[in-house]
Design an enzyme around this catalytic site. Sequence first.
Site, PDB file in Angstrom:
ATOM      1  N   PHE A 141      13.926  13.375  55.755  1.00 57.11           N
ATOM      2  CA  PHE A 141      14.035  14.015  54.435  1.00 57.11           C
ATOM      3  C   PHE A 141      14.060  12.919  53.384  1.00 57.11           C
ATOM      4  CE2 PHE A 141      15.729  15.764  50.612  1.00 57.11           C
ATOM      5  CZ  PHE A 141      15.060  16.969  50.527  1.00 57.11           C
ATOM      6  N   ASP A 226      15.553   4.038  53.370  1.00 60.17           N
ATOM      7  CA  ASP A 226      15.976   5.049  52.401  1.00 60.17           C
ATOM      8  C   ASP A 226      17.474   5.255  52.593  1.00 60.17           C
ATOM      9  OD1 ASP A 226      16.678   7.273  50.968  1.00 60.17           O
ATOM     10  OD2 ASP A 226      14.921   8.466  51.523  1.00 60.17           O
ATOM     11  N   LYS A 255      21.418   8.947  44.336  1.00 60.55           N
ATOM     12  CA  LYS A 255      22.668   9.712  44.445  1.00 60.55           C
ATOM     13  C   LYS A 255      23.894   8.988  43.866  1.00 60.55           C
ATOM     14  CE  LYS A 255      21.165  12.573  48.331  1.00 60.55           C
ATOM     15  NZ  LYS A 255      20.918  13.895  47.781  1.00 60.55           N
TER      16      LYS A 255
HETATM   17  C1  LIG Z   1      17.600  10.292  52.354  1.00 62.09           C
HETATM   18  C2  LIG Z   1      17.188  11.009  51.103  1.00 62.09           C
HETATM   19  N1  LIG Z   1      16.107  10.587  50.419  1.00 62.09           N
HETATM   20  C3  LIG Z   1      15.710  11.197  49.289  1.00 62.09           C
HETATM   21  C4  LIG Z   1      16.380  12.281  48.787  1.00 62.09           C
HETATM   22  C5  LIG Z   1      15.890  12.955  47.534  1.00 62.09           C
HETATM   23  O1  LIG Z   1      16.763  12.720  46.465  1.00 62.09           O
HETATM   24  P1  LIG Z   1      16.689  13.631  45.145  1.00 62.09           P
HETATM   25  O2  LIG Z   1      17.167  14.994  45.517  1.00 62.09           O
HETATM   26  O3  LIG Z   1      17.596  12.933  44.162  1.00 62.09           O
HETATM   27  O4  LIG Z   1      15.257  13.626  44.702  1.00 62.09           O
HETATM   28  C6  LIG Z   1      17.508  12.773  49.470  1.00 62.09           C
HETATM   29  C7  LIG Z   1      18.228  13.957  48.973  1.00 62.09           C
HETATM   30  O5  LIG Z   1      18.966  14.611  49.665  1.00 62.09           O
HETATM   31  C8  LIG Z   1      17.924  12.110  50.657  1.00 62.09           C
HETATM   32  O6  LIG Z   1      18.983  12.536  51.347  1.00 62.09           O
END
Ligand SMILES: Cc1ncc(COP(=O)(O)O)c(C=O)c1O
Length: 401
Positions: A141, A226, A255
């Site tokens: 994700f 990530d 976040k």
């Molecule tokens: C590992 C990871 N990458 C990217 C994202 C996407 O972040 P955003 O919702 O701020 O676009 C999330 C969101 O849950 C995430 O957990």
Amino acid sequence: MSTRETAIASAEAHSAHNYHPLPVVVASAEGAWMTDIEGRRYLDMLAGYSALNFGHGNRRLIDAAKAQLDRVTLTSRAFHHDRFADFCTQLAELCDMEMVLPMNTGAEAVETAVKTARKWGYRVKGVPDGMAKIIVASNNFHGRTTTVISFSTDQEARADFGPYTPGFEIVPYGDLTAMRAAMTENTVAVLLEPIQGEAGVLVPPSGYLPQVREMTRERDVLFIADEIQSGLGRTGRTFACEHEGVVPDMYVLGKALGGGVVPVSAVVSSAAVLGVYRPGEHGSTFGGNPLACAVALEVIAMLRTGEYQQRAKELGDHLHQELGLLVGGGAVDAVRGRGLWAGIDIAPRHGTGREISEKLMDRRVLVKDTHGSTIRIAPPLVISKEDLDWGLEQLREVLRG
Ligand SMILES: Cc1ncc(COP(=O)(O)O)c(C=O)c1O
């Protein structure tokens, strides 16, 4: 209808149904607690999917934001502003890297990482134009944009949104043989979550991340971590990669970087990688704005003390010890995670993750389900041990019933 029901009905009538929130309407929050519009208090065991690592209304972060609100909030990158250099320098230092490219949301930062890796591939590695490939893992994700969902394996996230962006190879998470087989001379990057959050807090087999690191180094491929959800203290270290002694080529952060106050994300890497950009090639009106930088600078200062990481480790050890006792008792099939972060697989006969989340809500504890029978626990790192124990007791009660 109650005030709560009216608010929910109105939201449902006038907003797209792209979420299925629990039926609670929050009006205020402090620390690890939220209060709804009818005055009921709930323990927040989700923390905005780790965006609220430092708790709701954290005084240091709110004061930093308020002070900045009275000075200057937005300049765009057309001009310099006086918080930008400090933000970039200090974030790079926290990551032991050299350069920062700020954005706003997580998905934007992932898009930025993809663009950066491709550009690096063409300009530095010498991949023929248009041929760059990025390897990602199944059940990933990384966000919701068109390119990012192009390499998702979740049909709910993908269906009806094609045509998809090409240039990605998907291999099973944790499978080194598959990753080795997928690598070619046109591979520019491997993009991984060091722990897969949305997939149910999946921790890869020990040794996986170090071997990916070795393989990417040997093949002149960038290792992009990530750490949007796993980073900035959640797992008991600043970065989840640290548990395996791994230093990636690029961190993708978001976040908690915005302290739960404003959206702040960033790609952090070496000058050899982020140095590929020239003016006009990438940007964002809001990325790196003064308000975002002021809040993020305070976040960085708080992380530099190591206090939050230590708290996540100690409370996390306690959390996992307690959750471990539930496994084998019939109600819980498995528990995974690190630090103050856990995925709990509920035995299907005890109800779906959603049903368990609703029962917990009735007991004033807020969590969120994922993938049918799993619930996620990720309280703010400032939660007290007493509150954490109280939340766990509610979970035990729900599972007993
Ligand atoms: C590992 C990871 N990458 C990217 C994202 C996407 O972040 P955003 O919702 O701020 O676009 C999330 C969101 O849950 C995430 O957990």
